[in-house]
Design an enzyme around this catalytic site. Structure first.
Site, PDB file in Angstrom:
ATOM      1  N   CYS A  99      96.855 119.277  33.607  1.00 40.49           N
ATOM      2  CA  CYS A  99      97.125 118.680  32.647  1.00 40.49           C
ATOM      3  C   CYS A  99      96.053 119.427  31.243  1.00 40.49           C
ATOM      4  O   CYS A  99      95.301 119.741  31.794  1.00 40.49           O
ATOM      5  CB  CYS A  99      96.799 117.151  32.524  1.00 40.49           C
ATOM      6  SG  CYS A  99      97.263 116.203  30.690  1.00 40.49           S
ATOM      7  N   LEU A 106      95.007 104.787  25.284  1.00 39.91           N
ATOM      8  CA  LEU A 106      94.238 104.670  23.565  1.00 39.91           C
ATOM      9  C   LEU A 106      93.196 104.855  23.554  1.00 39.91           C
ATOM     10  O   LEU A 106      92.314 105.692  22.532  1.00 39.91           O
ATOM     11  CB  LEU A 106      94.701 103.083  22.724  1.00 39.91           C
ATOM     12  CG  LEU A 106      94.288 102.559  21.126  1.00 39.91           C
ATOM     13  CD1 LEU A 106      95.358 104.310  20.564  1.00 39.91           C
ATOM     14  CD2 LEU A 106      95.247 101.908  20.727  1.00 39.91           C
ATOM     15  N   CYS A 114      93.556 105.059  39.227  1.00 43.20           N
ATOM     16  CA  CYS A 114      93.972 105.864  38.189  1.00 43.20           C
ATOM     17  C   CYS A 114      93.299 106.919  36.994  1.00 43.20           C
ATOM     18  O   CYS A 114      92.169 105.767  36.910  1.00 43.20           O
ATOM     19  CB  CYS A 114      94.256 104.583  36.319  1.00 43.20           C
ATOM     20  SG  CYS A 114      94.992 104.688  34.979  1.00 43.20           S
ATOM     21  N   ASN A 140      87.645 103.989  36.830  1.00 43.83           N
ATOM     22  CA  ASN A 140      87.502 104.350  38.181  1.00 43.83           C
ATOM     23  C   ASN A 140      87.022 105.480  38.295  1.00 43.83           C
ATOM     24  O   ASN A 140      86.448 106.439  37.331  1.00 43.83           O
ATOM     25  CB  ASN A 140      89.265 104.984  38.730  1.00 43.83           C
ATOM     26  CG  ASN A 140      89.809 103.607  38.872  1.00 43.83           C
ATOM     27  OD1 ASN A 140      89.368 102.500  39.704  1.00 43.83           O
ATOM     28  ND2 ASN A 140      90.701 103.848  38.569  1.00 43.83           N
ATOM     29  N   CYS A 188      90.968 114.524  28.922  1.00 36.23           N
ATOM     30  CA  CYS A 188      90.765 113.282  28.668  1.00 36.23           C
ATOM     31  C   CYS A 188      89.478 113.688  29.674  1.00 36.23           C
ATOM     32  O   CYS A 188      89.283 114.096  30.693  1.00 36.23           O
ATOM     33  CB  CYS A 188      91.767 112.530  29.078  1.00 36.23           C
ATOM     34  SG  CYS A 188      93.170 112.661  28.475  1.00 36.23           S
ATOM     35  N   CYS A 244     103.287 106.110  42.329  1.00 37.88           N
ATOM     36  CA  CYS A 244     102.980 106.502  41.085  1.00 37.88           C
ATOM     37  C   CYS A 244     103.882 107.733  40.880  1.00 37.88           C
ATOM     38  O   CYS A 244     102.599 108.426  42.086  1.00 37.88           O
ATOM     39  CB  CYS A 244     101.714 106.843  40.814  1.00 37.88           C
ATOM     40  SG  CYS A 244     100.162 107.708  39.155  1.00 37.88           S
ATOM     41  N   GLU A 280      98.906 115.357  43.633  1.00 39.08           N
ATOM     42  CA  GLU A 280      98.941 114.300  44.575  1.00 39.08           C
ATOM     43  C   GLU A 280     100.085 112.862  44.035  1.00 39.08           C
ATOM     44  O   GLU A 280     100.249 112.805  42.755  1.00 39.08           O
ATOM     45  CB  GLU A 280      97.621 113.579  44.639  1.00 39.08           C
ATOM     46  CG  GLU A 280      96.639 114.401  45.059  1.00 39.08           C
ATOM     47  CD  GLU A 280      95.415 113.776  45.275  1.00 39.08           C
ATOM     48  OE1 GLU A 280      94.703 114.347  45.806  1.00 39.08           O
ATOM     49  OE2 GLU A 280      95.028 113.561  44.536  1.00 39.08           O
ATOM     50  N   CYS A 317      89.447 111.869  33.146  1.00 38.02           N
ATOM     51  CA  CYS A 317      89.794 111.959  34.000  1.00 38.02           C
ATOM     52  C   CYS A 317      90.180 113.343  35.791  1.00 38.02           C
ATOM     53  O   CYS A 317      89.881 114.439  34.397  1.00 38.02           O
ATOM     54  CB  CYS A 317      91.842 112.177  33.057  1.00 38.02           C
ATOM     55  SG  CYS A 317      92.762 112.360  34.507  1.00 38.02           S
ATOM     56  N   GLY A 340      99.097 115.176  34.962  1.00 43.00           N
ATOM     57  CA  GLY A 340      99.894 115.842  33.798  1.00 43.00           C
ATOM     58  C   GLY A 340     100.319 115.044  32.763  1.00 43.00           C
ATOM     59  O   GLY A 340      99.692 113.686  32.709  1.00 43.00           O
TER      60      GLY A 340
END
Length: 581
Positions: A325, A432, A552, A509, A329, A318, A304, A332, A378
Site C-alpha cells: 500500500c 479517520l 485489521c 492491533n 499509515c 476480508c 493475504e 498498519c 492495499g
C-alpha cells in the site's frame, strides 16, 4: 274500431309482403348494410354480390358472409342499381374500394387493440398510423429515457434516468431505447445460443502445451463460450462444470465425477479452478475460528486474505486489493511494507471465490459466504477500476448483495466522488482516526493532500447521492486518540458534516513497526458514551485473529522464508501446498 283494425291489417300485410320480397330478391336489411370507401374517401353502403356476377375475389371478400346474397348496389341517394347492369370498370372500382375498406378496418382494429393494451404510446389524431413511441421525458431537472427491458404488450415501458441507463448500457443512450438493448444484441451475436458446439479433439489440444485457463478469470459469458464452443463440451457439460465450481465449491477438475475419467484428464491439462500460478504459502486458523491464507502470486509477491466466522452464522471474507500500500499509515503493517503492484479484478474476485468454495465444500447449502469487505492489503480506491469490476462479479456470480460489500479508504476525495456517481449500494468505510488535521497527518500522511474538511464533504456527497450510511473507522490508540476530548471533537465533526454516520471503533492491533497499544475497555466505553451525546452511533469491534496476525492492519507480505519457518514451527496450523491440493 273497424277502421283501426283495417289499418293494422294493412300494415301487417305490407310488412309481410316486404319480407317476402326481400327473401325472393335476396335484399339485406338496412341494419346489416356494409359500407366501403370510394376514391373521395366517401363511405358508401354496399350489400354484396351474388357469386358468378362479379370476380371471385369480390365474391369471396366476406361481405354478406352468412347472409343471403344480394344483387343490388345502393348509392348515397339510396338508389338501387342491379349489379348485372354495371360495367367492368365500375365493378373494378368497387372491388378496389372494398379492399381499401377491409384494410382500413383491420388497421382500425389494430389501433384500437394497441390503444387498449398500451395506452402509454402516443397516437396522433391527424394520422391513421400509430405515432412513434415516446423515447424520453423530463421530470424536473432529470431526463428519463425509455428502455427495452420489458417487451410484453401488457407491460408498461420502463423509464430510467439517463445516467443510470448509460451506466447499465455501458455507453451512451440513443434511439428509442437505451444502449443496453444494443449491448445485449451484440453479446448475443458474439455468443450465439443457436450455434451448435462442434466436437474438439481435446487430446490434441492438450498436447500443444497451452497454458491452463483459470475459470475464475472468465466472466459468465466468456466462460460459457469457452467451455461450450472452444472446447466443444456443449451446454450440458458446461452447466455441470458451473454447478460443481459455484454450487459445490469444487477446486479440482478430477473431482467432476459425472465426467468420464479420460475427459477429466484432458480437461485437467487445459483448465484450472483457480489460478495455476498461485501457491498457498500458508493457511492458519485462530482460536476464535478466524482463518487466514497467504497466496504466492505472480512476480514473486504474496497477498493475504481472511475468513471471519460469527456465532450467528455469518461468514465474512476480508480480501486484498493491492500488493502492499502506498498510503503509509504508520500503525498498519501493509502501509509499512510500501506499494508493490495493483491486483487485477480477477485476483480480487478469486480471493472471495476461494473462501466461498471452501464454505460450500464444508457445509453445502448450510454454509455460505455472507459478506465481503475490502479491508485487506492495499487502498481499494487507488485501484478503483479493478475493484468495481471485482465487486460486480462478486455480486453477480457469488450472490453477495451489494449492501453486504464494504469498501475501505483513507479518504481519496476524487475517487469517493467517482464512486458516488456509480450509485452502487456498497458500504463506504472511511479511515479517520483523528479529528484534527495536525493529528491525522501524523497517523495518515495522505491527509496532507486531502484534509479532513474535504474528506467530510466527499462523505456527505456520497451519503446524499447513494442514500447509504457512511461508516468512519477509528483505531483506538491508548493515550493518543481515545480521550473524551477527542470523542467530543469527533462527535461535533460528524454532527456538522455527515449526520447519521456510524463510527466503528477498533482497538489497535499490534504491528512490528508501531509501538502504540490498544485502548482498554473503560476508556472505550467513555468514548462511546461521549459520541452518543452528539447523536452518533458507535460500535467497538471485537478483535479477531490477533494470534495469527489476521486482525485489521496486520496483513502484510512476508518473506517466503518466514512462511516456511512458520510451517516448520506450527505444522498443525499451517499447510504449504499447491493450489487445489
Amino acid at each position: 274500431g273497424a277502421s283501426l283494425l283495417a289499418i293494422s291489417t294493412a300494415i301487417m300485410v305490407a310488412l309481410i309482403l316486404q319480407y317476402e320480397l326481400s327473401q325472393a330478391f335476396g335484399v339485406v336489411r338496412d341494419r346489416d348494410r356494409r359500407r366501403f370507401r370510394d376514391d373521395d374517401d366517401e363511405r358508401l353502403p354496399f350489400r354484396g354480390a351474388r357469386k358468378g356476377q362479379v370476380s371471385e375475389d369480390f365474391a369471396n371478400s366476406g361481405i354478406g358472409s352468412g347472409r343471403k346474397e344480394v344483387d343490388y348496389y345502393r348509392d348515397m341517394a339510396g338508389r338501387r342499381t342491379p349489379l348485372r347492369y354495371l360495367n367492368e370498370e365500375t365493378k373494378l372500382e368497387m372491388e378496389q374500394a372494398l379492399g381499401g375498406y377491409e384494410e382500413q378496418r383491420r388497421e382500425d382494429a389494430l389501433k384500437a387493440k394497441m390503444k387498449r393494451l398500451r395506452p402509454w404510446d402516443d397516437e396522433s389524431e391527424d394520422s391513421d398510423n400509430i405515432a412513434p413511441r415516446r423515447t424520453s421525458l423530463k421530470i424536473g431537472d432529470t431526463e428519463w429515457v425509455r428502455t427495452e427491458e420489458r417487451k410484453e404488450l401488457w407491460r408498461p415501458p420502463l423509464f430510467r434516468p439517463r445516467q443510470q441507463a448509460i451506466k447499465l448500457a455501458g455507453g451512451s443512450v440513443g434511439g428509442p431505447a437505451t444502449r443496453a438493448a444494443d449491448g445485449k444484441q451484440k453479446q448475443k451475436e458474439q455468443f450465439p445460443s443457436s450455434q451448435r458446439a462442434k466436437p474438439v479433439n481435446l487430446q490434441r489440444l492438450a498436447a500443444q502445451g497451452l497454458p491452463q485457463v483459470n475459470l475464475y478469470e472468465l466472466e459468465p459469458k466468456e466462460l460459457e463460450y469457452y467451455l461450450t464452443y472452444e472446447l466443444g463440451l456443449g451446454t450440458k457439460r458446461y452447466k455441470q462444470i458451473i454447478h460443481h465450481v459455484f454450487f459445490r465449491g469444487s477446486e479440482d477438475i478430477m473431482s467432476l465425477e459425472e465426467f468420464p475419467k479420460v475427459l477429466r484428464k484432458e480437461l485437467d491439462q487445459l483448465i484450472s479452478i483457480g489460478s495455476p500460478t498461485w501457491k498457498v504459502l500458508a493457511e492458519r486458523e485462530s482460536k476464535d475460528g478466524t482463518a487466514k491464507r497467504a497466496y504466492g502470486v505472480s512476480e514473486g509477491h504474496a497477498i493475504e486474505s481472511v475468513l471471519m466466522p460469527y456465532n450467528d452464522g455469518r461468514q465474512t471474507a476480508c480480501v486484498s486489493s493491492q500488493v502492499g500500500c502506498a498510503m503509509g499509515c504508520v500503525f498498519c503493517a501493509t502501509g509499512q511494507m510500501g506499494f508493490k503492484r495493483h491486483l487485477t479484478s480477477a485476483e480480487i474476485f478469486e480471493q472471495a471465490a476461494r473462501w466461498s468454495a471452501r464454505l460450500k465444500r464444508e457445509g453445502g447449502k448450510r454454509k455460505r459466504l455472507s459478506s465481503v469487505v475490502l479491508l485487506g492489503m492495499g487502498e481499494p480506491l487507488a485501484n478503483l477500476n479493478n475493484v468495481l469490476k471485482a465487486i460486480r462479479r462478486i455480486n453477480a456470480e457469488l450472490g453477495i448483495g451489494m449492501r453486504h460489500i464494504t469498501i475501505s479508504t483513507v479518504g481519496l476525495v476524487p475517487e469517493i466522488m467517482r464512486l458516488a456517481q456509480e450509485k452502487l449500494q456498497v458500504t463506504l468505510a472511511i479511515s479517520l482516526h483523528a479529528a484534527t488535521d495536525e493529528e491525522r497527518s501524523k497517523l495518515l500522511p495522505m491527509n496532507r493532500r486531502y484534509p479532513i474538511k474535504s474528506v467530510m464533504e466527499a462523505a456527505a456527497h456520497y451519503q446524499q447521492v447513494t442514500g447509504r450510511r457512511i461508516s468512519f473507522e477509528w483505531t483506538l490508540i491508548a493515550g493518543k486518540n481515545d480521550s473524551e476530548e477527542q470523542a467530543r471533537m469527533l462527535g461535533k465533526l460528524i454532527e456538522t458534516h455527515v449526520p447519521g454516520a456510524h463510527v466503528n471503533l477498533i482497538p489497535l492491533n499490534p504491528t512490528e513497526g508501531f509501538s502504540g497499544g490498544p485502548t482498554q475497555f473503560e476508556a472505550s466505553r467513555k468514548f462511546v458514551d461521549m459520541l452518543a451525546t452528539y447523536g452518533v452511533e458507535a460500535t467497538v469491534r471485537v478483535r479477531r485473529g490477533i494470534d495469527i496476525d489476521a486482525g485489521c492492519g496486520q496483513l502484510a507480505e512476508r518473506a517466503t522464508a518466514e512462511y516456511k519457518a512458520q510451517d516448520e514451527t506450527k505444522p498443525a496450523e499451517l499447510a504449504l501446498a499447491d493450489v487445489g491440493s
